[in-house]
Structure formats: structure tokens, C-alpha cells
Write a protein that holds these residues in place. Sequence first.
Motif, PDB file in Angstrom:
ATOM      1  N   LEU A  25       3.014  13.858   3.657  1.00 25.93           N
ATOM      2  CA  LEU A  25       2.579  12.476   3.816  1.00 25.93           C
ATOM      3  C   LEU A  25       2.387  12.215   5.303  1.00 25.93           C
ATOM      4  CD1 LEU A  25       5.255  12.472   1.658  1.00 25.93           C
ATOM      5  CD2 LEU A  25       4.165  10.318   1.157  1.00 25.93           C
ATOM      6  N   ILE A  26       1.357  11.458   5.640  1.00 27.30           N
ATOM      7  CA  ILE A  26       1.092  11.125   7.037  1.00 27.30           C
ATOM      8  C   ILE A  26       1.223   9.617   7.200  1.00 27.30           C
ATOM      9  CG2 ILE A  26      -0.599  11.121   8.911  1.00 27.30           C
ATOM     10  CD1 ILE A  26      -1.752  13.703   7.715  1.00 27.30           C
ATOM     11  N   GLY A  27       2.146   9.228   8.072  1.00 27.65           N
ATOM     12  CA  GLY A  27       2.384   7.810   8.321  1.00 27.65           C
ATOM     13  C   GLY A  27       1.540   7.287   9.458  1.00 27.65           C
ATOM     14  N   ASP A  28       1.415   5.970   9.521  1.00 22.80           N
ATOM     15  CA  ASP A  28       0.666   5.380  10.628  1.00 22.80           C
ATOM     16  C   ASP A  28       1.525   5.283  11.889  1.00 22.80           C
ATOM     17  OD1 ASP A  28       2.298   3.294   9.889  1.00 22.80           O
ATOM     18  OD2 ASP A  28       0.687   1.862   9.554  1.00 22.80           O
ATOM     19  N   ASP A  29       2.712   5.892  11.829  1.00 24.91           N
ATOM     20  CA  ASP A  29       3.579   5.989  13.004  1.00 24.91           C
ATOM     21  C   ASP A  29       3.379   7.313  13.734  1.00 24.91           C
ATOM     22  OD1 ASP A  29       4.685   7.730  11.180  1.00 24.91           O
ATOM     23  OD2 ASP A  29       6.706   6.907  11.291  1.00 24.91           O
ATOM     24  N   GLY A  30       2.450   8.157  13.209  1.00 23.36           N
ATOM     25  CA  GLY A  30       2.166   9.434  13.851  1.00 23.36           C
ATOM     26  C   GLY A  30       3.003  10.589  13.346  1.00 23.36           C
ATOM     27  N   ASN A  31       3.829  10.351  12.355  1.00 28.59           N
ATOM     28  CA  ASN A  31       4.681  11.409  11.808  1.00 28.59           C
ATOM     29  C   ASN A  31       4.104  12.007  10.535  1.00 28.59           C
ATOM     30  OD1 ASN A  31       7.042  11.523  13.570  1.00 28.59           O
ATOM     31  ND2 ASN A  31       7.383   9.407  12.908  1.00 28.59           N
ATOM     32  N   VAL A  32       4.366  13.297  10.366  1.00 27.85           N
ATOM     33  CA  VAL A  32       4.064  13.976   9.117  1.00 27.85           C
ATOM     34  C   VAL A  32       5.398  14.158   8.404  1.00 27.85           C
ATOM     35  CG1 VAL A  32       3.213  16.087   8.030  1.00 27.85           C
ATOM     36  CG2 VAL A  32       2.079  15.198  10.071  1.00 27.85           C
TER      37      VAL A  32
END
Length: 128
Positions: A25-32
Motif C-alpha cells: 500500500l502506498i500512503g500519501d505520507d510517502g510511505n510504502v
Amino acid sequence: DECKTRVKKIQTSYPNLMDIPFNFLIGDDGNVFEGRGFSYEGQHTSNPNGSSYNNIGICVAFIGIFSSETISELQKKIFDDFLEFFIDDGKIDTNYLLFFHDHLAAPVKYPADALKATISRWKNFYSG
């Protein structure tokens, strides 16, 4: 923190599954976020006849609500970096095909028209 909370919610939203159905999953916080990773088959598609595409591909999900807005530039960059890294690592074929969830006859249709419109313009998107 919001993305972590959403991932935890996804993890508990599928009581019939042992874990998150997606591989990443890819968040809009830049984390995978790693769901099932590459080691375990996802449970993101199934067809009424019992077949699925889980054994021939991975699912990268974007965290967000995409009925009217699409992913952030950061999410797109992280996705591109993700692809580049795992293509170089040999885990993703250079000739990969990119599908939207609805392509795969999954039982759940997500209200993500804006995301679908964006992804349909990306390299290797399968439009057949």
C-alpha cells in the motif's frame, strides 16, 4: 499517523482473511506499507468461477478516497520508485502490465473513478 491508522483498519476490515489482501500500500505520507509483500499471494481478486489473478501478479493499493480526486504527486513518485527498485531487483518484470482493480473481475468495485482515469494514462496500463 493517519495512513498507519488506515492500514490497521484495512487489516481488520476483512475478517474472512488472515491479513491485508494487498501486497503493498502506498500512503500519501510517502510511505510504502507492506501487506503480504512478495512472499505471500494476495487475496485482492476473485471471480465467480473461483479463478483469480492473485497467483500471477501483485497488488499495489493507494491509500485514500479517489472518487473525485486522484493520488498525490508524492504517491505517484513513490510508485515509480517502487517499480524501478523492484524491476532492478528482478521481482517485477520489465514488461509488466498495469491493471486497475475493476479489470480483474473482483467482487468489490471501488468508487475510484478519478484514480482510474489517472492510472489509465500510465506506462504499461492494460487497456484491452
